[in-house]
Design a protein around this motif. Structure first.
Motif, PDB file in Angstrom:
ATOM      1  N   SER A  52      40.485 -31.806  21.019  1.00 55.32           N
ATOM      2  CA  SER A  52      41.733 -32.566  21.079  1.00 55.32           C
ATOM      3  C   SER A  52      42.627 -32.064  22.201  1.00 55.32           C
ATOM      4  O   SER A  52      42.660 -30.863  22.507  1.00 55.32           O
ATOM      5  N   LEU A  61      45.952 -33.161  22.080  1.00 54.03           N
ATOM      6  CA  LEU A  61      47.289 -33.456  21.568  1.00 54.03           C
ATOM      7  C   LEU A  61      48.202 -32.239  21.739  1.00 54.03           C
ATOM      8  O   LEU A  61      47.751 -31.095  21.597  1.00 54.03           O
ATOM      9  N   ARG A  76      50.400 -31.930  16.551  1.00 57.62           N
ATOM     10  CA  ARG A  76      49.401 -31.492  15.581  1.00 57.62           C
ATOM     11  C   ARG A  76      50.051 -30.785  14.385  1.00 57.62           C
ATOM     12  O   ARG A  76      49.630 -30.975  13.241  1.00 57.62           O
ATOM     13  N   ASP A 109      39.283 -35.541  20.301  1.00 55.41           N
ATOM     14  CA  ASP A 109      39.351 -36.664  21.238  1.00 55.41           C
ATOM     15  C   ASP A 109      38.184 -37.584  20.901  1.00 55.41           C
ATOM     16  O   ASP A 109      37.021 -37.178  20.982  1.00 55.41           O
ATOM     17  N   ASP A 122      42.632 -38.392  18.808  1.00 60.98           N
ATOM     18  CA  ASP A 122      43.869 -38.426  19.599  1.00 60.98           C
ATOM     19  C   ASP A 122      44.321 -39.857  19.842  1.00 60.98           C
ATOM     20  O   ASP A 122      45.522 -40.150  19.863  1.00 60.98           O
TER      21      ASP A 122
END
Length: 374
Positions: free
Chosen positions: A160, A162, A167, A194, A214
């Motif tokens: 990820s 993010l 998160r 992702d 994401d």
């Protein structure tokens, strides 16, 4: 009709314990069945018919005539062997071959098989699935979840990207939902990834691992309740063991097909190791409805917007349309009817709460009244 001294069939003679073959004919001479070489007219083996073994007829497979000394005669002239066996022993061609022949009753038999299969699919399979779910030890969902997540990380998902703040915000809200779910917060793990070509999606694995992409977070545009509503839906799938049911149902259907049509391939091991968890990403309409209702209940229990998941489906349909594509709609179909069912269930729970509160207030008021003085 085979007479004394005549040729029964032509083929090849094989000596005992040898791969050598000799062109020969099978003849009847002096009450004995004799294998005679075509080239030198040599008698290779001879025996009384009653002491010989004639292989049963199966389609066009070559027949084998085995002599007591271990040698054998092989021929493709099945009709000739059938005629000889029937004449000498009063026995017709093999049982398997007779089954292969077409008879009108085979249509009735086929129909009965199809009815039996339909009955198994409709009644026996669901019962067996429930029994399998009940008897499944906890290690099996853990094994499936770990294997599936590992496969997805190798083939589809990426780490990820993010921001940590996003998160943390989502994880904190998820912890509140998980605490209200069966098994408590320790039974569920939220994984950020992702999604790549999967796009906006979220799904649960049998061991309680949830994957949130994401792209789905970006699609929500900061609306945390929408994301939590989806995660509550996925928790519902885990609670109801929908993944296991889907896996066992698929295995049962594969077994039913093999029972009717024969072996269609050895894919059972692949299903149980890597494909099993992926199969669980798609659920029946009934399972999706159960998970929707559970999302509403968990969101209400956590003090969040209980109908947020309906708003999320609306957002997905506005962007991707109801046809799905590379989005959550491919595994979680969203329709206007489904959104309305979520809103109706939320309104039903709200109404029940209001009635309970009104009932409690009325009871309290009645209990606090003092009798009027005369």
């Amino acid at each position: 009709m085979v007479s004394e001294g005549s040729v029964i069939a032509r083929g090849e003679w094989h000596p005992a314990n040898s791969s050598r073959s000799v062109p020969a004919s099978l003849q009847l001479a002096g009450g004995l069945v004799v294998a005679v070489g075509d080239a030198a007219a040599e008698r290779h083996s001879a025996a009384e018919p009653e002491k010989m073994e004639f292989s049963p007829r199966v389609g066009s497979i070559p027949r084998r005539v085995v002599f007591p000394d271990g040698s054998l005669f092989e021929t493709r002239d099945n009709d000739a062997i059938d005629a000889f066996v029937e004449k000498r022993r009063g026995r017709r061609s093999g049982f398997v071959h007779r089954l292969e022949e077409f008879h009108p009753r085979l249509i009735v038999f086929t129909g009965l098989v199809m009815l039996l299969a339909a009955g198994i699919y409709r009644y026996a399979l669901p019962a067996l699935v429930e029994l399998a779910v009940l008897l499944t030890p906890p290690v099996v969902p853990d094994w499936m979840g770990a294997g599936t997540l590992s496969t997805l990380d190798r083939t589809t998902l990426s780490p990820s990207t993010l921001p940590e703040a996003d998160r943390k915000r989502i994880s904190d809200g998820f912890a509140l939902l998980a605490a209200k779910a069966e098994g408590g917060a320790d039974a569920y793990t939220l994984n950020f990834r992702d999604g790549g070509y999967i796009g906006p999606n979220a799904f649960a694995l049998p061991d309680g691992s949830l994957i949130l992409t994401d792209q789905l977070v970006e699609l929500a545009k900061g609306d945390t309740d929408m994301i939590l509503g989806v995660l509550g839906h996925e928790i519902g799938h885990v609670e109801k063991k929908h993944s296991l049911r889907q896996l066992y149902r698929a295995a049962g259907i594969a077994g039913l097909i093999m029972l009717i049509a024969g072996d269609v391939g050895s894919g059972v091991e692949d299903i149980l190791t890597q494909g099993g968890g992926l199969l669980a990403l798609s659920y029946s309409r009934e399972a999706e409805s159960e998970a929707d209702r559970r999302s509403v209940e968990l969101m209400r229990a956590a003090g969040r917007d209980s109908a947020a998941i309906a708003r999320f489906f609306e957002r997905l349909e506005e962007i991707h349309g109801d046809s799905g594509g590379n989005s959550m709609l491919s595994t979680h179909p969203g329709t206007p009817e489904r959104r309305q069912a979520i809103l109706d269930y939320d309104a039903q729970l709200r109404g029940a709460t209001v009635e309970q509160n009104d009932g409690a207030s009325t009871s309290g008021a009645a209990g606090g009244q003092q009798p009027a003085k005369p």
